[in-house]
Design a protein around this motif. Structure first.
Motif, PDB file in Angstrom:
ATOM      1  N   LEU A   1       0.819  -1.199   0.000  1.00 51.37           N
ATOM      2  CA  LEU A   1       0.000   0.000   0.000  1.00 51.37           C
ATOM      3  C   LEU A   1       0.861   1.260   0.000  1.00 51.37           C
ATOM      4  N   ILE A   2       1.947   1.252   0.788  1.00 51.72           N
ATOM      5  CA  ILE A   2       2.835   2.418   0.833  1.00 51.72           C
ATOM      6  C   ILE A   2       3.558   2.597  -0.507  1.00 51.72           C
TER       7      ILE A   2
ATOM      8  N   GLU B   1      -1.554  11.573   3.138  1.00 48.31           N
ATOM      9  CA  GLU B   1      -2.117  10.231   3.035  1.00 48.31           C
ATOM     10  C   GLU B   1      -1.129   9.169   3.523  1.00 48.31           C
ATOM     11  N   LEU B   2       0.166   9.445   3.367  1.00 47.71           N
ATOM     12  CA  LEU B   2       1.167   8.477   3.822  1.00 47.71           C
ATOM     13  C   LEU B   2       1.365   8.507   5.337  1.00 47.71           C
ATOM     14  N   THR B   3       1.135   9.649   5.952  1.00 51.96           N
ATOM     15  CA  THR B   3       1.404   9.790   7.387  1.00 51.96           C
ATOM     16  C   THR B   3       0.607   8.794   8.221  1.00 51.96           C
ATOM     17  N   PRO B   4      -0.729   8.627   8.038  1.00 55.81           N
ATOM     18  CA  PRO B   4      -1.444   7.625   8.847  1.00 55.81           C
ATOM     19  C   PRO B   4      -0.986   6.195   8.581  1.00 55.81           C
ATOM     20  N   LEU B   5      -0.593   5.922   7.322  1.00 50.90           N
ATOM     21  CA  LEU B   5      -0.123   4.557   7.033  1.00 50.90           C
ATOM     22  C   LEU B   5       1.150   4.249   7.811  1.00 50.90           C
ATOM     23  N   LEU B   6       2.048   5.214   7.883  1.00 49.04           N
ATOM     24  CA  LEU B   6       3.285   4.997   8.630  1.00 49.04           C
ATOM     25  C   LEU B   6       3.024   4.960  10.132  1.00 49.04           C
ATOM     26  N   ASN B   7       2.034   5.745  10.610  1.00 49.74           N
ATOM     27  CA  ASN B   7       1.685   5.704  12.037  1.00 49.74           C
ATOM     28  C   ASN B   7       1.144   4.328  12.419  1.00 49.74           C
ATOM     29  N   ASN B   8       0.292   3.756  11.572  1.00 48.90           N
ATOM     30  CA  ASN B   8      -0.232   2.416  11.850  1.00 48.90           C
ATOM     31  C   ASN B   8       0.890   1.387  11.858  1.00 48.90           C
ATOM     32  N   GLN B   9       1.811   1.535  10.899  1.00 45.47           N
ATOM     33  CA  GLN B   9       2.934   0.597  10.850  1.00 45.47           C
ATOM     34  C   GLN B   9       3.807   0.736  12.087  1.00 45.47           C
ATOM     35  N   SER B  10       3.956   1.980  12.615  1.00 46.38           N
ATOM     36  CA  SER B  10       4.763   2.197  13.822  1.00 46.38           C
ATOM     37  C   SER B  10       4.100   1.594  15.051  1.00 46.38           C
ATOM     38  N   GLU B  11       2.767   1.638  15.125  1.00 45.36           N
ATOM     39  CA  GLU B  11       2.058   1.077  16.267  1.00 45.36           C
ATOM     40  C   GLU B  11       2.092  -0.444  16.263  1.00 45.36           C
ATOM     41  N   ASN B  12       2.124  -1.032  15.069  1.00 39.48           N
ATOM     42  CA  ASN B  12       2.116  -2.485  14.970  1.00 39.48           C
ATOM     43  C   ASN B  12       3.488  -3.109  15.151  1.00 39.48           C
ATOM     44  N   GLU B  13       4.520  -2.279  15.163  1.00 35.88           N
ATOM     45  CA  GLU B  13       5.856  -2.834  15.348  1.00 35.88           C
ATOM     46  C   GLU B  13       6.036  -3.308  16.793  1.00 35.88           C
ATOM     47  N   PRO B  14       6.711  -4.425  17.000  1.00 35.61           N
ATOM     48  CA  PRO B  14       6.971  -4.896  18.365  1.00 35.61           C
ATOM     49  C   PRO B  14       7.990  -4.001  19.062  1.00 35.61           C
ATOM     50  N   ASP B  15       7.814  -3.831  20.374  1.00 33.34           N
ATOM     51  CA  ASP B  15       8.736  -3.007  21.134  1.00 33.34           C
ATOM     52  C   ASP B  15      10.087  -3.701  21.298  1.00 33.34           C
TER      53      ASP B  15
END
Length: 644
Positions: A567-568, A630-644
């Motif tokens: 998508l990105i 439009e790219l900013t929310p996609l990257l935010n979602n990807q950042s939230e889904n990354e494991p700590d």
């Protein structure tokens, strides 16, 4: 001890055989062109093989100036095309051998060929042209070979028309013959009918002998009738015969013309003779023009240059006449006011006759001088040809060699197509310059050197491009150039990479997008949407900040293209490709902008076109902001889904 380097020997061995082959092929082609042009002067004349071979030999020598440049162009194209196709040029360059060093032995060879071409043009060609044209004119004047056809009139015997219904090819007997003898004129024609006959030549081949059987003849005696009786009563004579003999003057021998007549023409002279003729005829033209000009100045056309004074005695008899030169022209009004229309006509008629005679005299003198000037131009053209051939050989080498190194195609396919195209281009330009010089519309040296002036920059350009390995025939380079000039939009094509070396970090990507958005807003604020006419020419858009924005955009796209998200990657293709067109900021110099702004017929259309392109550019920058958002929310979602 002098020793040729192996590389130089290799280049000579590669070029010389191809040059010899192409030279004889080109010479054969132009010789066939000569044959097709003069075939009517050779066929049916009964010429011997030795005479025809001699003509073709001298014609081949005459055609060398046309075949030599084409052969050099084709041979150089094939030589360097073969070397490029076999990657031998690439190996030479990889070894540190430049293209100019590779061409060095052939350049020396071309200089030697050019020197030889000059001496050939000066010493050999005049003799060859003299002999060729003398032979050709001699063949034209030779009587055709007598070959009587069946069923049609044969008119190749001067003063006679001969008809034969049939003939016996074994015995040579002709049947049902009809002969029209018009050697004494059409009004005194003689008609002869015969059942059969035979033709033969005398031993010296200067007369044609006709033996006729069983026929009759009709002869018109108009000349005798005109002397003895009226024009309507014309006597004639009719004769029947069982056999009759006729002898017709018909020279069937081949008689060569004297070469001195052609030797005195411009085609038969070397440089020294050409210069001597140009100087002598030029001096004659100058002196003749001076005499004509002095006569025109001294002889009055309007008015009377002299008047006659008569002295009379007491008996009113004229005893003396004296012509006195008038210091000023005659007062025409005073002459015409003293008499009637008949009196005026008596003055006007002789004046018109004198004016017409003077006009014809001036026209005749102008025609005479024009012929002499044309003769001088012909000699000057022939003099310039002594040098143009040598220079053309060198130019064609510097066109063919780099062009072959660029296209890297050997053989007889592509090189022949390119060579023929270039030579036709050269021939058209050279022929145009020759005609302009011959007619006196251009100076002779301008017309004769026109082709060299046109092709020399092409040779320099191709040599420069080949030496620097520039992409002359790279389609993408020309497409990008015209896109840049014409303002064509470009689209992005990205795909998800199978192997990713640099993983995308969402935090860093968001920071890059934020900086990109800030730069785009700053650029939009600094460059107005609608720019006035004067502001456009004096200021324009800030192209330096545009370049910085374009560079940051490409950096963001290159970094995010490593994303594993389809998508990105798809969204990245919505980013525009920012172009740097000259219409965004047409004049970097303010003074030059003032000049173009003052030129309204040029400035207004460019301004209208530039405003259109500026609007498109602003929409592209606004598209950057839209895609970034439009790219900013996609990257935010990807950042939230990354494991700590």
């Amino acid at each position: 001890m002098f020793k040729i380097k192996r590389l130089y020997l290799f280049m000579l061995q590669s070029f010389v055989p191809l040059f010899g082959m192409t030279f004889f092929i080109c010479l054969f082609i132009v010789l066939m062109q000569f044959l097709w042009r003069y075939i009517d002067d050779l066929v049916g004349k009964g010429l011997g093989i030795d005479v025809i071979a001699e003509l073709f030999f001298y014609a081949a020598l005459t055609m060398i100036p046309m075949a030599l440049p084409l052969a050099i162009l084709l041979a150089s194209l094939m030589t360097f095309g073969n070397l490029g196709e076999r990657f031998e040029l690439t190996a030479m360059k990889a070894s540190g051998v430049s293209l100019l060093r590779t061409m060095r032995p052939l350049i020396v060879l071309m200089v030697l060929i050019a020197i030889g071409a000059f001496f050939f043009q000066n010493n050999v060609l005049p003799i060859a042209q003299t002999k060729m044209w003398t032979l050709l004119y001699s063949m034209r004047q030779k009587s055709p070979e007598v070959e009587i056809p069946e069923g049609i009139f044969y008119d190749q015997i001067p003063g006679y028309n001969l008809f034969v219904k049939s003939k016996n090819r074994d015995t040579g007997v002709l049947y049902d013959m009809m002969i029209y003898d018009m050697s004494k004129g059409f009004e005194n024609a003689t008609i002869i009918l015969a059942d059969s006959g035979r033709l033969a030549f005398t031993e010296d081949k200067t007369h044609l002998y006709l033996k006729l059987w069983q026929g009759e003849s009709f002869e018109n005696l108009r000349d005798a009738g005109a002397r003895n009786m009226g024009a309507d009563n014309v006597p004639y004579r009719r004769e029947s015969f069982s056999d009759k003999e006729l002898v017709v003057t018909f020279d069937a021998n081949f008689n060569r013309l004297d070469e001195e007549g052609m030797r005195s023409q411009y085609v038969g002279k070397n440089m020294a003779e050409l210069r001597q003729t140009i100087d002598s005829v030029g001096a004659l033209i100058d002196s003749t023009g001076t005499v004509y000009g002095r006569e025109l100045k001294e002889r009055k056309v309007v008015g009377l240059p002299y008047y006659t004074v008569q002295r009379r005695n007491g008996k009113n008899e004229t005893v003396a006449r004296t012509e006195v030169r008038m210091e000023r022209p005659l007062d025409v009004d005073s002459v015409f006011s003293g008499g009637g229309s008949a009196w005026r006509l008596a003055y006007i008629t002789p004046a018109l006759q004198r004016a017409r005679a003077k006009s014809q005299e001036v026209e005749f003198r102008a025609m005479t001088m024009e012929e002499e000037m044309k003769n001088v131009r012909r000699h000057q053209i022939e003099l310039q040809k002594k040098f143009t051939l040598s220079f053309a050989c060198i130019i064609f080498f510097f066109i063919g060699a780099p062009l072959g190194a660029i296209i890297r195609k050997g053989g007889l396919g592509m090189p022949i197509v390119i060579s023929v195209f270039l030579f036709i281009f050269y021939y058209i330009i050279d022929n145009t310059g020759y005609k302009m010089a011959r007619e006196g519309r251009w100076a002779v040296w301008e017309g004769m050197w026109l082709s060299s002036e046109v092709l020399l920059p092409l040779g320099i350009f191709l040599t420069y491009k080949a030496v620097n390995d520039s992409a002359v025939f790279n389609r993408d380079a020309y497409v990008n150039f015209f896109r840049k000039v014409l303002g064509k939009n470009q689209t992005r094509h990205l795909e998800v990479k199978e192997v990713i070396m640099d993983e995308v970090k969402p935090a860093q990507a968001l920071s890059m997008l934020e900086q990109l958005s800030a730069d785009a807003r700053s650029w939009l604020a600094a460059n107005p949407a609608r720019q006035a006419y004067v502001a456009y020419w004096l200021k324009g858009y800030d192209t330096r900040s545009l370049h910085e924005l374009s560079a940051r955009l490409e950096t963001v796209v290159a970094y995010l293209a490593n994303s594993r998200s389809q998508l990105i990657v798809n969204k990245l293709m919505d980013f525009p490709v920012l172009r740097s067109l000259w219409v965004y900021h047409p004049c970097s110099d303010r003074r030059l902008g003032v000049v173009f702004a003052a030129l309204l017929p040029i400035g207004v259309p460019v301004w209208l076109f530039g405003r259109r392109e500026q609007r498109i550019l602003r929409s592209e920058v606004e598209q950057i902001l839209k895609v970034t958002n439009e790219l900013t929310p996609l990257l935010n979602n990807q950042s939230e889904n990354e494991p700590d």
